[in-house]
Motif scaffolding. Structure first.
Motif, PDB file in Angstrom:
ATOM      1  N   TYR A 126     -87.667 -30.897 -28.235  1.00  0.00           N
ATOM      2  CA  TYR A 126     -88.253 -32.180 -28.656  1.00  0.00           C
ATOM      3  C   TYR A 126     -89.406 -32.637 -27.753  1.00  0.00           C
ATOM      4  N   ASP A 127     -89.951 -31.747 -26.932  1.00  0.00           N
ATOM      5  CA  ASP A 127     -90.929 -32.135 -25.901  1.00  0.00           C
ATOM      6  C   ASP A 127     -92.103 -32.958 -26.424  1.00  0.00           C
ATOM      7  N   GLY A 128     -92.528 -32.678 -27.666  1.00  0.00           N
ATOM      8  CA  GLY A 128     -93.611 -33.459 -28.252  1.00  0.00           C
ATOM      9  C   GLY A 128     -93.053 -34.675 -28.976  1.00  0.00           C
ATOM     10  N   GLN A 129     -92.111 -34.430 -29.872  1.00  0.00           N
ATOM     11  CA  GLN A 129     -91.526 -35.500 -30.703  1.00  0.00           C
ATOM     12  C   GLN A 129     -91.000 -36.655 -29.843  1.00  0.00           C
ATOM     13  N   VAL A 130     -90.481 -36.305 -28.643  1.00  0.00           N
ATOM     14  CA  VAL A 130     -89.890 -37.325 -27.783  1.00  0.00           C
ATOM     15  C   VAL A 130     -90.924 -38.367 -27.355  1.00  0.00           C
ATOM     16  N   THR A 131     -92.213 -38.010 -27.436  1.00  0.00           N
ATOM     17  CA  THR A 131     -93.229 -38.953 -26.989  1.00  0.00           C
ATOM     18  C   THR A 131     -93.652 -39.934 -28.072  1.00  0.00           C
ATOM     19  N   TRP A 132     -93.245 -39.685 -29.336  1.00  0.00           N
ATOM     20  CA  TRP A 132     -93.635 -40.649 -30.375  1.00  0.00           C
ATOM     21  C   TRP A 132     -92.454 -41.161 -31.192  1.00  0.00           C
ATOM     22  N   ASP A 133     -91.302 -40.494 -31.110  1.00  0.00           N
ATOM     23  CA  ASP A 133     -90.218 -40.811 -32.022  1.00  0.00           C
ATOM     24  C   ASP A 133     -88.974 -41.283 -31.255  1.00  0.00           C
ATOM     25  N   PRO A 134     -88.614 -42.559 -31.367  1.00  0.00           N
ATOM     26  CA  PRO A 134     -87.439 -43.043 -30.616  1.00  0.00           C
ATOM     27  C   PRO A 134     -86.104 -42.611 -31.221  1.00  0.00           C
ATOM     28  N   ILE A 135     -86.129 -42.047 -32.421  1.00  0.00           N
ATOM     29  CA  ILE A 135     -84.867 -41.710 -33.108  1.00  0.00           C
ATOM     30  C   ILE A 135     -84.424 -40.270 -32.824  1.00  0.00           C
ATOM     31  N   LEU A 136     -85.363 -39.369 -32.720  1.00  0.00           N
ATOM     32  CA  LEU A 136     -85.047 -37.968 -32.430  1.00  0.00           C
ATOM     33  C   LEU A 136     -84.027 -37.360 -33.376  1.00  0.00           C
ATOM     34  N   ALA A 137     -84.259 -37.592 -34.652  1.00  0.00           N
ATOM     35  CA  ALA A 137     -83.494 -36.890 -35.672  1.00  0.00           C
ATOM     36  C   ALA A 137     -84.053 -35.471 -35.749  1.00  0.00           C
ATOM     37  N   PRO A 138     -83.274 -34.486 -36.197  1.00  0.00           N
ATOM     38  CA  PRO A 138     -81.909 -34.670 -36.684  1.00  0.00           C
ATOM     39  C   PRO A 138     -80.810 -34.708 -35.612  1.00  0.00           C
ATOM     40  N   SER A 139     -81.093 -34.413 -34.345  1.00  0.00           N
ATOM     41  CA  SER A 139     -79.996 -34.343 -33.365  1.00  0.00           C
ATOM     42  C   SER A 139     -79.213 -35.647 -33.275  1.00  0.00           C
ATOM     43  N   SER A 140     -79.940 -36.778 -33.311  1.00  0.00           N
ATOM     44  CA  SER A 140     -79.239 -38.060 -33.139  1.00  0.00           C
ATOM     45  C   SER A 140     -78.294 -38.331 -34.310  1.00  0.00           C
TER      46      SER A 140
END
Ligand SMILES: [Zn+2]
Length: 569
Positions: A63-77
């Motif tokens: 999630y190294d990129g997604q973590v910088t714009w997405d507070p939900i982090l689906a689908p793992s969350s």
């Protein structure tokens, strides 16, 4: 008065101990009591007939990129993950010099199949050094906790610039990389990662560091020893065999740190994993911690008309006339007898022999179905179905791809399915020195959807498996919580015990259900990704705050950056 009390649940505490029925109280984000809780809670959750388990700790995501714009982090969350570790397999986005952003995106796109356009649009690049990246992550609230590792590729690009792929480095260059690694780990990186597989390449060829010398790897690993914490993670074709084994042994001896690598049962060496595990047992007796990382189901590629790969994707008629059409129109055309006949008369026009082999491995391709079946018997393969029907495998697969309005997915296990069952996988999962991982959450967006592995551990291994032995609930929960947390030194979490972090899943095991994976187009710039929904998580709690209730995010954002640190003597 407690902040939160979860009442009358079946508590599986993550240590592996037998279940008890009781309450869990959380105060100020930390577990205050487990068992019988007298005082009331400002908020109470009735967990009668439900499982109460620690939040899942997933140590292998991208999630190294997604973590910088997405507070939900689906689908793992969605799947009850409350702590995830990123930066695996050598790829990531820090450190980075201005001007190198595109190169790092191309590596991530090539290796992990995350749409480059989404990364371009999504990442704001508010950092240069790794500690600055950590600070940027720490400044952003999200639903779960994240931890980051130092990726070898980014490090090489940062220090070597244009020469990132070079093998012969000066002592000064290696020392500079080691210094940056130590700085990052002291700032809170939880590990260092590298790729040693020919399967990981980008448009620039094999990723930087693939053939790095033992001298370089030992110097970088030494930084973990100097900092006093951190895991050395790698994905490697040799899977712990010589000549890698020699430097791995030396690394453990010199640093006392843990090394983890992806272990699999491969078609070429279907029993090698057993020898590797025996060897690792011997080393463990000498105090060396080598931890093979194994998934709880085969890393499975999902072929479909919306995926990055399917058996007709390189056929000239498909490529030239169909590929660009919207799905419904494409399915309509493919149903026309003339188009069908034309496609079935053509051959794949793919240059890469591995891709060609994968797309035509008929005994190893199965319909995934809905509900998805990840342990299909050999009789259900394309090859077997074709033989029964007296058809060519291509005809069978063509018709399957058109099912569910073109949304049917075919399951093509990459490894760990040599015997068409999970018996080898079970032995690996239950081996005392392995750790569960390889969900690859956030990655392989066009072909793989394994972020749901923690859920699958319960639905399949604990509850549904019919084709062999299951795994006891207490053991399964420990594998995804206490054990994963311990391997990464995250000693403040992973079990439901007083003083541990208040990260909890409340689960209706009978109702727990994985949906079929589906393609959605919700990444930045309309980027696509495979996701998989789930029913049955009644509540997910992070630091005492309910983040998801019956599958819906509550809006709470208690997640933070987890910084690794050396254990106090
Ligand atoms: Zn990976």
């Amino acid at each position: 008065m407690h902040d939160l009390v979860i009442r009358h649940g079946t508590i599986i505490d993550g240590t592996g101990r037998p279940r008890v029925v009781g309450d869990v109280a959380i105060d100020g984000g930390t577990i205050a009591a487990v068992g019988e809780v007298g005082g009331r809670g400002r908020r109470e959750i009735d967990a009668r007939d439900l499982l109460v388990a620690p939040g899942w700790v997933d140590v292998h995501t991208h999630y190294d990129g997604q973590v910088t714009w997405d507070p939900i982090l689906a689908p793992s969350s969605w799947h009850g993950v409350t702590t995830l570790v990123m930066g695996n397999c050598g790829v990531g986005f820090a450190p980075v010099r201005p001007g190198q952003e595109d190169f790092l995106i191309e590596l991530m796109e090539g290796v992990e199949d995350i749409p480059g356009s989404a990364l371009h649009e999504g990442i704001a690049w508010r950092w240069e050094s790794f500690p600055e990246y950590l600070d940027a992550l720490a400044a952003m609230p999200r639903v779960l906790d994240v931890a980051a590792q130092v990726p070898h590729c980014a490090l090489r690009a940062y220090v070597l610039g244009e020469r990132a792929h070079d093998l012969e480095l000066s002592a000064d260059e290696i020392a500079a990389m080691a210094r940056l690694t130590e700085e990052a780990v002291r700032a809170g990186a939880v590990g260092f990662t590298t790729s040693r597989t020919i399967l990981h390449s980008s448009r620039h060829g094999l990723v930087p560091g693939t053939h790095s010398t033992p001298a370089e790897l030992l110097a970088l690993g030494g930084a973990l020893g100097a900092a006093g914490h951190g895991v050395f993670e790698m994905v490697a074709d040799l899977q712990g065999q010589e000549p890698d084994l020699s430097w791995m042994r030396e690394f453990c001896r010199a640093t006392g740190r843990v090394i983890t690598f992806a272990l699999a049962q491969t078609p070429m060496q279907p029993t090698a994993w057993r020898d590797t595990l025996a060897c690792i047992d011997e080393l463990a007796a000498q105090g060396l911690h080598i931890v093979p990382q194994v998934p709880c189901r085969p890393t499975g590629m999902l072929y479909g008309l919306q995926s990055s790969l399917h058996p007709f994707i390189s056929h000239p008629t498909y490529r030239d006339e169909l590929a660009a059409l919207p799905l419904a129109e494409r399915v309509g055309r493919m149903r026309e007898p003339a188009v069908r006949a034309r496609l079935l008369a053509e051959e794949p026009a793919v240059a890469n022999p591995i891709a060609r082999l994968l797309m035509t491995n008929w005994p190893g391709i199965f319909p995934l179905g809905d509900p998805p079946d990840y342990e299909p018997p050999a009789e259900r393969s394309v090859a077997a179905a074709a033989e029964r029907a007296g058809k060519r495998p291509e005809e069978v697969v063509y018709d399957w791809l058109l099912e569910r309005d073109g949304r049917q997915l075919l399951f093509a296990p990459l490894a760990n399915y040599v015997d068409a069952n999970f018996d080898a996988l079970r032995e690996m999962m239950l081996h005392p020195r392995t750790v569960l991982g390889l969900s690859d959450g956030g990655a392989h967006c066009g072909l793989i959807a394994d972020a749901s592995m923690p859920t699958f551990l319960l639905t399949h291994w604990v509850r549904d498996r019919r084709r062999g032995e299951r795994i006891p609930l207490e053991r399964a929960v420990h594998l995804q919580t206490g054990n994963t947390a311990a391997v990464y030194g995250l000693t403040d979490r992973g079990t439901l015990e007083p003083g541990k972090k208040g990260d909890v899943n409340v689960i209706d095991l009978d109702a727990l259900r994985l949906h079929a994976p589906e393609m959605v187009f919700d990444l930045p710039a309309g980027g696509r990704r495979l996701v998989q929904h789930v029913d049955g998580y009644r509540a997910t709690i992070v630091a005492g705050q309910v983040t998801f209730e019956d599958g819906e995010p509550t809006g709470a954002r208690p997640g933070t950056l987890v910084r690794g640190r050396a254990a106090q003597p």
